[in-house]
Design an enzyme around this catalytic site. Sequence first.
Site, short mmCIF file in Angstrom:
data_model
loop_
_atom_site.label_atom_id
_atom_site.label_comp_id
_atom_site.label_asym_id
_atom_site.label_seq_id
_atom_site.Cartn_x
_atom_site.Cartn_y
_atom_site.Cartn_z
N LYS A 32 -4.53 1.93 8.89
CA LYS A 32 -3.57 2.65 9.76
C LYS A 32 -3.11 3.80 8.59
O LYS A 32 -2.43 3.85 7.26
CB LYS A 32 -2.24 1.53 9.47
CG LYS A 32 -1.21 1.15 10.86
CD LYS A 32 -0.44 2.73 10.73
CE LYS A 32 0.53 2.35 9.89
NZ LYS A 32 1.22 3.77 9.34
N GLU A 69 12.26 2.94 -8.40
CA GLU A 69 11.81 4.07 -8.50
C GLU A 69 12.84 4.95 -7.79
O GLU A 69 13.59 5.04 -6.37
CB GLU A 69 10.95 3.67 -7.05
CG GLU A 69 9.33 4.66 -7.02
CD GLU A 69 8.38 4.09 -6.83
OE1 GLU A 69 8.81 3.24 -5.25
OE2 GLU A 69 7.50 4.17 -7.02
N CYS A 76 3.03 6.81 -7.86
CA CYS A 76 3.65 4.96 -8.14
C CYS A 76 3.74 4.83 -9.20
O CYS A 76 4.69 4.35 -10.00
CB CYS A 76 2.79 4.50 -7.29
SG CYS A 76 0.48 4.39 -7.38
#
Length: 480
Positions: free
Chosen positions: A175, A381, A284
Site C-alpha cells: 500500500k 516528533e 524517522c
Amino acid sequence: MSQLDRYYNYIDGTWKGADNWLMVADPATDEPYAEIAEAGIEDADAAMAAARRCVASGELTSVRPAQRVTWLLAIAEEIRALTEDAARVLCHENGKSLDVARGEFEEAARYFEYYAGMADKIEGTSIPLGDDYIDFTSYEPLGVSVQIVPWNFPPSICARSLAPALAAGNAVVIKSPEISPLAMTFLMTACERAGLPQGAVNLLCGKGSVIGAHLVKHRDANQIVFTGSVPTGQRILRDAAERATPSVMELGGKSAAIVHADADIEQVIDSVKTGIFFNAGQVCSAMSRLLVHRSRLDEVVERVRELAEGLSIGPGIDNPELTPLVSRDQLEQVEAMCRRAIEAGATCLTGGERVAGVKGYFMQPTLFTDVAVDSEIFQEEVFGPVQVIHPFDSEDEAVELANGTAFGLVAGVFDGQLDRALRTARRLRGGQVFINEWFAGGVETPFGGVGLSGFGREKGQEALYSYVQTRNIAVRLKGA
Ligand code: NAD
C-alpha cells in the site's frame, strides 16, 4: 480532460486505472504534478487473491532458491536503469533534492542485491536428540506479506521490506502512501522487467483508512509490515489482533545526540547538517534533540545557528541543502508545533515559521533552546527541520535526558574518548546507536525501535528472519 501524467496500480501483473484519480502536487510549487489511480476495495481483494494464487502455485515459494537470487539481482539492475527518470518524479512529487532521490533508488537497488545474497542461504538447523530421532528446523515463507509504506522515503522503504520478503519466498501486496506514491511504481516496473511470477508483487495506492485498513484485516494477510506514525501503527495493531497476524512496526522517533566535552565539533556539525536538515527533517531517525555538555554549549549553539542560517533553500530539482516539506498540511503542523513551543516558553534561536513570499511548502531551519524537558517540543516528533538544543552536566544526566521520551529508535554519541562513548552508547534506549557520525550504517545494519518506536527489525541479515517462520520436524526412527 486532464493534462497531467497518470500513474497506475499494479495488480496481478497488470497496470490498472480507476474511476477516481488522486492528484499529487509538487511541494516546491504547490502546483498539480500528476495523478494516480485510487484503488478501491475490489482492487485490494484482487491484489490479495493474486498474491495468494502466486503462493499456492509454488512458482515463487517452491523454486530452487537460486532462482530467487536471479530475480532479485535482475530487479536491482532494472532499478538502476530506471533511476534517472524515477528520481526526477520522486523529486517533483515529494520535494526532496534530486541527489537524495537518486540516492534513494541506489539504496533500493542495494536492498535487492543484499537480500539476493541471502536468498539461497536461508538454512535451518539439525537438532541432536540421540540415535532414535532425526530432528531439523527449516525457515518457511509466511505467505502473503502486506506492506504499508509512508511518504518520506517511499521507494527505499518499500525496497527495504519487499526485497527480504521476496528473498524468503513471500508474495507481497504493497500500500503506497496517498502523498508521494508515484515513484514507487518504478519499482513495480523493475519487478515486471525482471520476470517475477505473476501476482508475486502488487502495488495499490488508496486511502489508508480504507484500503490500508482493509488489507490489514484481510483473511489472506499472513504478515503486516508497517512503517509510519505511532497512531496509525497502534490502530493497525488493534486490527491485526483480530486474526493474530504477525506484524513488524517501524514507527516514529525523537532521537537524541549526546555531545560530550571531548567531542570533535566539526564531526558534530557535519552530523547535525544531515541529522536534522537532510530530507527537510522528515526522517524517522532525525537528530531532533542535541544534548550538549555545558562546557561546549555556547560554541555548539553558535555553530549550529551559523549552519542553519547558512543553508541554501530551494526546489529539490536544484539540489539545495534544504528542500520543502512534503505537503501544506505537514508545513502547517510543523509551524503550529513551533508556535506552541514558543508559547510554552522555549527560545527560538532561528526560524520558527515558514519561508515567506514563496509558493512551495518551505519551512525555515529552526532551533530551540531553553526548552522544558516535559514540553511537547522535547518529547514529541516534529518531522521537520526543527532541533532542540539542551545542556547536560554529567554522563548520567545525558543518558537520562536521551532516554526520557516514550520513543527509542536511534541515538548518537559524539566523543573523542571512545571508552566513554561506548559506555554511553550501551546505556541508550534504541535499536541503533551512532558514534561520531549520525546515520552511520547502511542496508547491512539492523534498524528498528523499542517503546513507541515499534518492534521488529528491518535491514541487515536479521531482517530476513522477520519474513520467515520456523518449522521443526521431529522424526522417530523405526528400530533404532
Ligand atoms: P502515517 O501513519 O500517516 O501513514 C503511513 C501509511 O499508513 C500510509 O500509507 C497511510 O495511507 C497508511 N494508513 C493510514 N491509516 C491506516 C489504517 N487505518 N490502516 C492501514 N494503513 C493506514 O505516516 P506518514 O505520515 O506517512 O509517515 C510519517 C511517520 O512515519 C512518522 O511518524 C515517521 O517517524 C514514521 N516513519 C518511520 C520509519 C521507521 O523506519 N521507523 C521510517 C519512515 C517514517
